[in-house]
Design a protein around this motif. Structure first.
Motif, short mmCIF file in Angstrom:
data_model
loop_
_atom_site.label_atom_id
_atom_site.label_comp_id
_atom_site.label_asym_id
_atom_site.label_seq_id
_atom_site.Cartn_x
_atom_site.Cartn_y
_atom_site.Cartn_z
N LEU A 165 -48.57 -14.88 -32.21
CA LEU A 165 -47.99 -14.00 -33.22
C LEU A 165 -46.47 -14.10 -33.24
O LEU A 165 -45.83 -14.23 -32.20
N ARG A 201 -47.26 -11.80 -26.52
CA ARG A 201 -47.10 -12.12 -27.94
C ARG A 201 -47.11 -13.64 -28.16
O ARG A 201 -47.80 -14.14 -29.07
N GLU A 215 -45.04 -10.29 -37.39
CA GLU A 215 -46.49 -10.16 -37.53
C GLU A 215 -47.03 -9.10 -36.56
O GLU A 215 -47.91 -8.29 -36.92
N LEU A 216 -46.50 -9.10 -35.36
CA LEU A 216 -46.91 -8.08 -34.39
C LEU A 216 -46.50 -6.70 -34.86
O LEU A 216 -47.27 -5.72 -34.77
N ALA A 256 -53.04 -5.68 -30.30
CA ALA A 256 -52.68 -6.63 -31.34
C ALA A 256 -52.72 -8.06 -30.84
O ALA A 256 -53.02 -8.99 -31.60
N CYS A 257 -52.45 -8.24 -29.55
CA CYS A 257 -52.44 -9.59 -28.95
C CYS A 257 -53.79 -9.99 -28.38
O CYS A 257 -53.92 -11.07 -27.79
N ASP A 259 -46.12 -5.69 -37.93
CA ASP A 259 -47.01 -5.29 -39.02
C ASP A 259 -48.35 -4.78 -38.49
O ASP A 259 -48.87 -3.76 -38.96
N LEU A 260 -48.91 -5.48 -37.48
CA LEU A 260 -50.19 -5.07 -36.93
C LEU A 260 -50.11 -3.70 -36.25
O LEU A 260 -51.07 -2.93 -36.27
N CYS A 261 -48.95 -3.42 -35.69
CA CYS A 261 -48.78 -2.14 -34.98
C CYS A 261 -48.24 -1.03 -35.88
O CYS A 261 -48.17 0.12 -35.45
#
Length: 283
Positions: free
Chosen positions: A29, A24, A33-34, A66-67, A36-38
């Protein structure tokens, strides 16, 4: 649960959590934010990074995606699975006796195409004679306090050795010369074992190397005994437990160690000579 065992599992969990956190950070991120992406609650990222909650395989895949580090997912998933099964105490494995343990490994041996083994203490199980195995397994049963089913356990070990002659398998084994000199059982049992070793090393599927005391410029120290099953799994044998490794990075390290050990070994006539010398030393 003994403290050293829980510490082992805890450290493995923390190592997985640390790898996730580093991914991360490397991606730039923030935690929310991580999340939210997941599609997660933001507290889940904190729980995973602090090893409060063990990650599911799907969590690791989503995190890596995500990363932008999808290629690292298989290695981290394997490490996460190892945290649960990496350290199994012999007392737990032998709870119902040694026979069941011998039988439980048959499917793994049958599906393995390339079995590599390094032995620093005893003759590898697939090469053992009934007399040698009886002395060894009886000693193990006594030491660990498991039910004494030595006779049936020896029968199961001998039955497992049929893989040496059946199917499409290859066996590359290395033993330290000290293994040939360390007596298990009485002299007759040890003599029979060494004689059997001379016989089994001539099997078409078997390659047996002996690392002599006189190995020059040894660039690998003596390690704990281990078995490599294809390129996917390693069993490391400790006094208290069996450690199972499936993380690709760790498996490859043991493969590398085996390859370096192989350069120290002698084969064929030279190996037979070392076994014959050990045999002569019994009488």
């Amino acid at each position: 649960m003994p403290q050293y065992r829980s510490s082992s599992v805890e450290n493995a969990r923390k190592a997985v959590a640390t790898r996730l956190r580093e991914l991360r950070l490397d991606s730039g991120l923030l935690g929310y934010e991580l999340a939210d992406l997941c599609g997660w609650n933001k507290s889940k990222v904190s729980r995973l990074e602090n090893a409060v909650t063990p990650p599911a395989d799907a969590d690791i895949r989503a995190w890596c995606d995500a990363c932008g580090a999808e290629e690292q997912a298989p290695d981290i998933i394997a490490a996460s699975r190892d945290a649960d099964s990496m350290y199994l105490e012999w007392k737990r494995l032998q709870r119902a006796g040694l026979t069941r343990l011998q039988e439980s490994r048959v499917p793994l041996y049958e599906r393995t195409k390339l079995h590599r083994s390094y032995a620093s203490h005893i003759i590898p199980g697939l090469f053992q004679t009934p007399a040698y195995a009886t002395a060894l397994l009886r000693s193990i049963s006594r030491f660990h306090g498991s039910p004494d089913d030595t006779e049936s356990a020896v029968d199961a070990r001998m039955a497992r050795a049929r893989v040496l002659r059946e199917g499409d398998h290859r066996f590359a084994f290395l033993v330290e010369e000290s293994v040939l000199r360390h007596q298990i059982g009485d002299s007759a049992a040890m003599a029979g074992q060494l004689g059997h070793l001379l016989s089994v090393m001539s099997l078409p599927a078997v390659s047996l190397g002996v690392i002599p005391f006189s190995a020059q410029e040894r660039n690998m120290w003596t390690l704990e005994s281990f078995n490599i099953f294809d390129d996917t799994r390693v069993h490391v044998e400790l006094l208290t437990a069996q450690v199972t490794l499936t993380a690709p990075g760790e498996v490859s390290m043991y493969v590398r160690a085996f390859m370096e050990m192989r350069e120290l070994a002698v084969y064929g006539a030279e190996a037979r000579q070392l076994i014959a010398r050990a045999l002569d030393g019994l009488f």
